[in-house]
Design an enzyme around this catalytic site. Sequence first.
Site, short mmCIF file in Angstrom:
data_model
loop_
_atom_site.label_atom_id
_atom_site.label_comp_id
_atom_site.label_asym_id
_atom_site.label_seq_id
_atom_site.Cartn_x
_atom_site.Cartn_y
_atom_site.Cartn_z
N SER A 185 -25.99 36.72 51.55
CA SER A 185 -26.10 36.81 50.10
C SER A 185 -25.29 37.94 49.49
CB SER A 185 -27.57 36.96 49.71
OG SER A 185 -28.12 38.11 50.30
N HIS A 213 -28.10 30.19 50.47
CA HIS A 213 -26.87 30.26 49.66
C HIS A 213 -25.84 29.21 50.07
CE1 HIS A 213 -27.77 34.01 47.44
NE2 HIS A 213 -28.54 34.23 48.48
N LYS A 244 -31.45 28.09 43.92
CA LYS A 244 -30.02 28.35 43.75
C LYS A 244 -29.31 27.04 43.38
CE LYS A 244 -30.35 32.56 46.35
NZ LYS A 244 -31.81 32.63 46.28
#
Lengths: 403, 83
Positions: A185, A213, A244
């Site tokens: 990240s 991610h 996300k």
Amino acid sequence: MGLFDKLAFISQARQALEEMGIDPFNVEIQKILSPTEARIAGRKVLLAGTNNYLGLTFDPRCIEAACQATRSEGTGTTGSRTANGTFAGHRALERELAEFFGCAKAIVFSTGFVANLGVISTLTGPGDTLIIDGDSHASIYDGCRMGGADILRFRHNDTADLEKRLRRLGDRTKNTLVIVEGIYSMLGDRAPLAEIVSLKKQYGFWLMVDEAHSLGVLGQNGRGLAEECGCMDDVDFIIGTFSKSLGAIGGFCVSNHPELDLVRYASRSYLFTASPSPATIASVRRALQILAAGTDLRERLWANAHRLYEGLSELGYRLGPEPTPVVAVHMGSKEETLACWKELLESGIYVNLVWPPAAPKGESLLRCSVSAAHTEEQIERLLTAFAELAHRSAAPPSPDTHE
Amino acid sequence: MSQKDYAEIFEEVKAILRRFDKVPECIREEMEIVNDLGLDSLRVMELVQEVEDVYDISFTLNELAEIRTVRDFVLRIQKEIEA
């Protein structure tokens, strides 16, 4: 000694930040305008630090699904999955996640953080060993600590260091879980998963990949790094988040081990927390369909990522090891980086300020994340702002002088 | 790894510690690694990794919390080597 005495150093640091007029770790978004724009401190700002990789937070299909679910099922479940909090939508989302990943089992949690806490601390306990990358997310560290297993760290993305630790364990590797991340990240680099899978075949440990991610970002179908590396079958557990690429909140674990289902009955962070709301589940299911249906969003995301990475590199900035939608810009001291962050915000650009120890190796970062929703013009505005920043603060950090 | 005595390991650990910025030249065994030698959490992890490489051992995060002084660290290394 009072309970708050240990936090006195935070109070001092915060006071210094407040004197600047804005606390970078507590920024209020006065009004969110779109996946890429907001009003902050009275100013319209371009957002480049949101992890909103596919820009789905304002997708009308996801919004409509959430609205319909709220109207028909209410605003919340008011209970844990184990009590009254398992609705048909939770089960449907689990089936759809399992199908998307081609896995036998899926469990949905209330956040990605809680998914890591719940799964890691339930799978491992005293007598087991965890080996994690040194740059792992806080939720991985905390999940490891909660379980009570022995925890070893290996140097970030260093498979030789990982192997040394495996060798020292001897036959304990059979009860060892290695955890890596699809995209880290802070620096935006991928784990060397193919090499780690080779080690798995040699040493026989269990492997978990946190695709927080990388879901929707990597792999032909957006499944993440394990798909990109062609090793879906070698990964025992995939952890992910809805917060996300899927534009909502929640977390999950998928696995081909049918025993994953037993985690439901033993994981305290599944048993004792309220389940995701109907609106969340409905929008995530819709977002997953969108993600699975096509590659156009990923193509736009990657075009933006490459343009930003290459543009910043041309400006002389030292960046994370490889271009991905997380673009980390290595800056100077905490104070210098803070001043640059503030200058960017005043010029209408929001990125993440990252100080050590959240930033690895003691360096401060300006962390950018790009979205499929960014236009080419917005990426150019970002680059212009960084160019002006470089111009004003003399030379940006050079690759040759800051190693 | 051949057996080493406490004094030998203490000298080796001192040599490793001196590679870190701001660590005083005179390192005594009762000194605390964080409070007296000024290593922050990231530097402590670097120190641990260097020591792990030198002795070919691994320390768990769980046990690191119990190591405060240079003496604690040397004793722990000695125990691990002898294990």
